[in-house]
Design a protein around this motif. Structure first.
Motif, short mmCIF file in Angstrom:
data_model
loop_
_atom_site.label_atom_id
_atom_site.label_comp_id
_atom_site.label_asym_id
_atom_site.label_seq_id
_atom_site.Cartn_x
_atom_site.Cartn_y
_atom_site.Cartn_z
N ALA A 122 0.85 -1.19 0.00
CA ALA A 122 0.00 0.00 0.00
C ALA A 122 0.88 1.24 0.00
O ALA A 122 1.91 1.27 0.68
CB ALA A 122 -0.92 0.02 1.21
N ASN A 124 0.21 3.97 1.35
CA ASN A 124 0.06 4.65 2.63
C ASN A 124 -0.61 3.69 3.61
O ASN A 124 -1.68 3.16 3.33
CB ASN A 124 -0.79 5.91 2.47
CG ASN A 124 -0.69 6.83 3.66
OD1 ASN A 124 -0.92 6.42 4.79
ND2 ASN A 124 -0.34 8.09 3.42
N SER A 126 -1.57 4.46 6.71
CA SER A 126 -2.39 5.15 7.69
C SER A 126 -3.84 4.68 7.63
O SER A 126 -4.44 4.60 6.55
CB SER A 126 -2.32 6.66 7.44
OG SER A 126 -3.42 7.33 8.00
N VAL A 127 -4.41 4.41 8.78
CA VAL A 127 -5.83 4.05 8.85
C VAL A 127 -6.68 5.21 8.33
O VAL A 127 -7.63 5.03 7.56
CB VAL A 127 -6.23 3.68 10.28
CG1 VAL A 127 -7.75 3.48 10.41
CG2 VAL A 127 -5.50 2.42 10.73
N ASN A 130 -6.64 5.51 4.51
CA ASN A 130 -7.42 4.47 3.85
C ASN A 130 -8.92 4.66 4.02
O ASN A 130 -9.69 4.32 3.13
CB ASN A 130 -6.94 3.10 4.32
CG ASN A 130 -5.64 2.71 3.66
OD1 ASN A 130 -5.63 2.21 2.54
ND2 ASN A 130 -4.52 2.99 4.32
N LEU A 133 -9.68 7.23 1.36
CA LEU A 133 -9.84 6.63 0.04
C LEU A 133 -11.28 6.15 -0.17
O LEU A 133 -11.85 6.29 -1.26
CB LEU A 133 -8.86 5.47 -0.15
CG LEU A 133 -7.38 5.83 -0.19
CD1 LEU A 133 -6.54 4.56 -0.26
CD2 LEU A 133 -7.06 6.75 -1.36
N LYS A 134 -11.86 5.60 0.89
CA LYS A 134 -13.25 5.14 0.79
C LYS A 134 -14.20 6.32 0.61
O LYS A 134 -15.14 6.26 -0.18
CB LYS A 134 -13.61 4.35 2.05
CG LYS A 134 -14.84 3.48 1.90
CD LYS A 134 -14.56 2.33 0.96
CE LYS A 134 -15.77 1.40 0.85
NZ LYS A 134 -15.52 0.30 -0.11
N THR A 167 0.61 8.10 -2.32
CA THR A 167 -0.74 8.30 -1.79
C THR A 167 -1.57 9.17 -2.73
O THR A 167 -2.75 8.88 -2.98
CB THR A 167 -0.67 8.94 -0.40
OG1 THR A 167 0.08 8.11 0.46
CG2 THR A 167 -2.06 9.15 0.18
N LYS A 170 -2.58 7.12 -5.62
CA LYS A 170 -3.64 6.19 -5.24
C LYS A 170 -4.97 6.91 -5.15
O LYS A 170 -6.01 6.38 -5.60
CB LYS A 170 -3.30 5.52 -3.91
CG LYS A 170 -4.34 4.50 -3.44
CD LYS A 170 -4.44 3.33 -4.39
CE LYS A 170 -5.40 2.28 -3.88
NZ LYS A 170 -5.52 1.13 -4.82
N ASP A 260 -4.03 -5.12 0.22
CA ASP A 260 -3.76 -3.72 0.54
C ASP A 260 -4.42 -3.37 1.87
O ASP A 260 -5.01 -4.22 2.53
CB ASP A 260 -4.22 -2.79 -0.59
CG ASP A 260 -5.72 -2.88 -0.88
OD1 ASP A 260 -6.48 -3.33 0.01
OD2 ASP A 260 -6.14 -2.47 -1.97
N MET A 261 -4.29 -2.11 2.27
CA MET A 261 -4.83 -1.71 3.57
C MET A 261 -6.35 -1.73 3.61
O MET A 261 -6.93 -1.83 4.68
CB MET A 261 -4.29 -0.33 3.96
CG MET A 261 -2.86 -0.33 4.43
SD MET A 261 -2.56 -1.37 5.90
CE MET A 261 -3.40 -0.43 7.18
N GLN A 262 -6.99 -1.63 2.46
CA GLN A 262 -8.43 -1.77 2.44
C GLN A 262 -8.83 -3.18 2.90
O GLN A 262 -9.82 -3.36 3.62
CB GLN A 262 -8.97 -1.51 1.03
CG GLN A 262 -8.66 -0.11 0.49
CD GLN A 262 -9.47 0.97 1.14
OE1 GLN A 262 -10.69 0.95 1.10
NE2 GLN A 262 -8.80 1.93 1.75
#
Length: 269
Positions: A122, A124, A126-127, A130, A133-134, A167, A170, A260-262
């Protein structure tokens, strides 16, 4: 307890990762790697991170950790990361990758390991990023084809070597995919001189490199009469480090694949 080793442990991000692992009740420091031939080999990684001795010495070869580590965390450089992926494939290890600035060919090479290495890759960790991104996915679907111009503005410290940031790219990709656009076709990364008015479908990028800015990203949706901005600001590398450690714990029992972080946060579709 997930046994974690940190590649580039003497760097700014590496030292922060040592602190993050130390603070995580579900993880333990299994090792830290410095450059081959570094004078820091043999130094306690806790001392490198400024938190006192932890009884784990830095090494200058991953081979020295082959029996001790479950997951590698790597925020280094593309060629180093790909070499470390080969190590993980050979020794049955897992990997969390925060390295940015990879070319298309390098990403294709990374993908070649997805059937042999469980990895979280990923731009990035970071919570908050992410989750952002949503939110961008939702906003783009609601606004993007209704006369809203889209711009991505990112700022980082003066030492960052790639631009735009991973980031920012992305974020642009998420927006483009939500609108059925191709970022390679519609992304605009430079405006100089008589460049003419913007097109309806372009996604613009602007980059700032200054001082010690950890990371700031804004996506602007602008139309006549209103402007919506979705922004994430990081004030400490610890936010990325904590996310990476969380990803390491998550991937520790996963099958081979590129995640990925998702996925880590359960935010995927």
């Amino acid at each position: 307890m997930t046994r974690i080793a940190i590649v580039g442990v003497a760097g700014r991000m590496g030292r922060t990762l040592v602190n993050a692992v130390e603070q995580d009740a579900g993880a333990t420091l299994a090792g830290g790697v410095v450059e081959p031939g570094s004078s820091l080999a043999g130094v306690d990684i806790g001392e490198l991170a400024g938190i006192g001795k932890k009884g784990v010495a830095a090494v200058d070869s991953l081979e020295a950790l082959a029996d001790d580590v479950e997951v590698l965390i790597d925020f280094t450089a593309p060629k180093v990361t790909l070499s470390n992926l080969a190590f993980c494939a050979e020794h049955g290890k897992r990997m969390v990758i925060g390295t940015t600035g990879m070319s298309d060919d390098e990403i294709a090479e990374l993908d070649g390991f997805r059937n042999r290495v469980p990895m979280v890759f990923a731009p990035n960790m970071s919570v908050g990023v992410n989750l952002t991104l949503k939110l961008l996915q939702t906003a783009a679907k609601a606004l993007g084809d209704e006369g809203y111009d889209i711009e991505v503005i990112e700022s980082h410290h003066r030492h960052k070597v790639d631009a735009p940031s991973g980031t920012a790219l992305k974020m642009g990709e998420v927006v483009a995919e939500s609108l059925g656009r191709n970022l390679k076709e519609h992304g605009v990364f430079e405006r100089v001189g008589q460049c003419g008015p913007r097109s309806d479908k372009e996604i613009g990028f602007a980059t700032v490199r200054a001082g010690d800015i950890v990371g700031e990203h804004t996506v602007m949706f602008a139309t006549e009469g209103e402007r919506i901005e979705i922004t994430h600001k990081a004030s400490s590398r610890m936010t990325f480090a904590k996310g990476a450690v969380r990803a390491a714990r998550w991937v520790a029992d996963k099958d081979s694949g590129r995640y990925d972080m998702q996925d880590v946060l359960g935010l995927g579709d």
